[in-house]
Design a protein around this motif. Structure first.
Motif, PDB file in Angstrom:
ATOM      1  N   LYS A 156      18.061 -36.112 -47.321  1.00 36.85           N
ATOM      2  CA  LYS A 156      18.671 -37.279 -46.687  1.00 36.85           C
ATOM      3  C   LYS A 156      17.590 -38.330 -46.440  1.00 36.85           C
ATOM      4  CE  LYS A 156      21.918 -34.499 -44.053  1.00 36.85           C
ATOM      5  NZ  LYS A 156      22.273 -34.088 -42.695  1.00 36.85           N
ATOM      6  N   ILE A 157      17.896 -39.559 -46.833  1.00 41.83           N
ATOM      7  CA  ILE A 157      16.950 -40.658 -46.655  1.00 41.83           C
ATOM      8  C   ILE A 157      17.621 -41.753 -45.840  1.00 41.83           C
ATOM      9  CG2 ILE A 157      15.569 -42.424 -47.818  1.00 41.83           C
ATOM     10  CD1 ILE A 157      15.472 -40.506 -50.249  1.00 41.83           C
ATOM     11  N   GLU A 158      16.916 -42.219 -44.830  1.00 42.94           N
ATOM     12  CA  GLU A 158      17.382 -43.326 -43.989  1.00 42.94           C
ATOM     13  C   GLU A 158      16.418 -44.488 -44.172  1.00 42.94           C
ATOM     14  OE1 GLU A 158      19.677 -45.149 -40.872  1.00 42.94           O
ATOM     15  OE2 GLU A 158      19.805 -42.982 -41.112  1.00 42.94           O
ATOM     16  N   ILE A 159      16.932 -45.626 -44.631  1.00 49.23           N
ATOM     17  CA  ILE A 159      16.129 -46.839 -44.721  1.00 49.23           C
ATOM     18  C   ILE A 159      16.544 -47.728 -43.558  1.00 49.23           C
ATOM     19  CG2 ILE A 159      15.537 -48.891 -46.064  1.00 49.23           C
ATOM     20  CD1 ILE A 159      16.267 -47.306 -48.590  1.00 49.23           C
ATOM     21  N   ILE A 160      15.572 -48.084 -42.729  1.00 45.64           N
ATOM     22  CA  ILE A 160      15.822 -48.971 -41.599  1.00 45.64           C
ATOM     23  C   ILE A 160      15.225 -50.321 -41.975  1.00 45.64           C
ATOM     24  CG2 ILE A 160      15.471 -49.385 -39.136  1.00 45.64           C
ATOM     25  CD1 ILE A 160      15.037 -46.320 -38.856  1.00 45.64           C
ATOM     26  N   ALA A 161      16.081 -51.322 -42.124  1.00 43.08           N
ATOM     27  CA  ALA A 161      15.649 -52.620 -42.629  1.00 43.08           C
ATOM     28  C   ALA A 161      15.859 -53.737 -41.617  1.00 43.08           C
ATOM     29  CB  ALA A 161      16.416 -52.950 -43.908  1.00 43.08           C
ATOM     30  N   ASN A 162      14.905 -54.651 -41.602  1.00 42.37           N
ATOM     31  CA  ASN A 162      15.013 -55.853 -40.779  1.00 42.37           C
ATOM     32  C   ASN A 162      15.349 -57.016 -41.711  1.00 42.37           C
ATOM     33  OD1 ASN A 162      14.748 -58.077 -39.178  1.00 42.37           O
ATOM     34  ND2 ASN A 162      12.688 -57.614 -38.455  1.00 42.37           N
ATOM     35  N   PRO A 163      16.597 -57.491 -41.681  1.00 44.56           N
ATOM     36  CA  PRO A 163      17.007 -58.522 -42.623  1.00 44.56           C
ATOM     37  C   PRO A 163      16.406 -59.908 -42.371  1.00 44.56           C
ATOM     38  CG  PRO A 163      18.783 -58.055 -41.095  1.00 44.56           C
ATOM     39  CD  PRO A 163      17.695 -57.052 -40.827  1.00 44.56           C
ATOM     40  N   VAL A 164      15.680 -60.084 -41.274  1.00 45.91           N
ATOM     41  CA  VAL A 164      15.026 -61.366 -41.033  1.00 45.91           C
ATOM     42  C   VAL A 164      13.511 -61.284 -41.214  1.00 45.91           C
ATOM     43  CG1 VAL A 164      16.869 -62.257 -39.560  1.00 45.91           C
ATOM     44  CG2 VAL A 164      14.965 -61.028 -38.517  1.00 45.91           C
ATOM     45  N   SER A 165      13.021 -60.182 -41.793  1.00 45.34           N
ATOM     46  CA  SER A 165      11.593 -60.065 -42.099  1.00 45.34           C
ATOM     47  C   SER A 165      11.205 -61.121 -43.123  1.00 45.34           C
ATOM     48  CB  SER A 165      11.274 -58.682 -42.669  1.00 45.34           C
ATOM     49  OG  SER A 165      11.385 -57.703 -41.682  1.00 45.34           O
ATOM     50  N   ASP A 217      19.024 -37.988 -38.591  1.00 42.14           N
ATOM     51  CA  ASP A 217      18.776 -36.607 -39.006  1.00 42.14           C
ATOM     52  C   ASP A 217      18.222 -36.568 -40.430  1.00 42.14           C
ATOM     53  OD1 ASP A 217      21.034 -37.346 -40.410  1.00 42.14           O
ATOM     54  OD2 ASP A 217      22.104 -35.467 -40.072  1.00 42.14           O
ATOM     55  N   ALA A 218      17.692 -37.707 -40.896  1.00 46.86           N
ATOM     56  CA  ALA A 218      17.168 -37.804 -42.260  1.00 46.86           C
ATOM     57  C   ALA A 218      15.870 -37.009 -42.415  1.00 46.86           C
ATOM     58  CB  ALA A 218      16.921 -39.263 -42.620  1.00 46.86           C
TER      59      ALA A 218
END
Length: 96
Positions: A2-11, A52-53
């Motif tokens: 399991k992969i979780e990508i946490i992204a900041n769309p205003v970076s 839980d990734a």
């Protein structure tokens, strides 16, 4: 895996298409990929702590990397990586 990508769309150099391409490649090779976009400060910490990734990827700048890395201190068996989507990406430059 399991992969979780946490992204900041205003970076600074965030690009939805590049993120989608990265997620597709990871999904083909490793399985399920979830992308969570942040909308407020400290949200990345909360997402990482609840995930839980097996692999958590911070897709953003140094602030997002710091939030996720701080949350990862409590994770005993999850891996951590970074997609440098910030303006300067000091962390990624320092650690190549």
């Amino acid at each position: 895996m399991k992969i979780e990508i946490i992204a900041n769309p205003v970076s600074g150099s965030y690009n939805r298409d590049k993120l989608g391409t990265c997620a597709s490649i990871l999904s083909e090779r490793f399985g399920r990929v979830t992308i969570s976009h942040t909308s407020r400060p400290n949200e990345a910490t909360e997402i990482a702590e609840c995930s839980d990734a097996d692999l958590i990827i911070a897709a953003g700048g140094d602030g997002l990397v710091n939030e996720v890395a701080s949350a990862m201190l409590a994770k005993r068996d999850a891996l951590f990586s970074v997609l440098p989507f910030g303006t300067v990406n000091v962390f990624c430059r320092e650690y190549k």
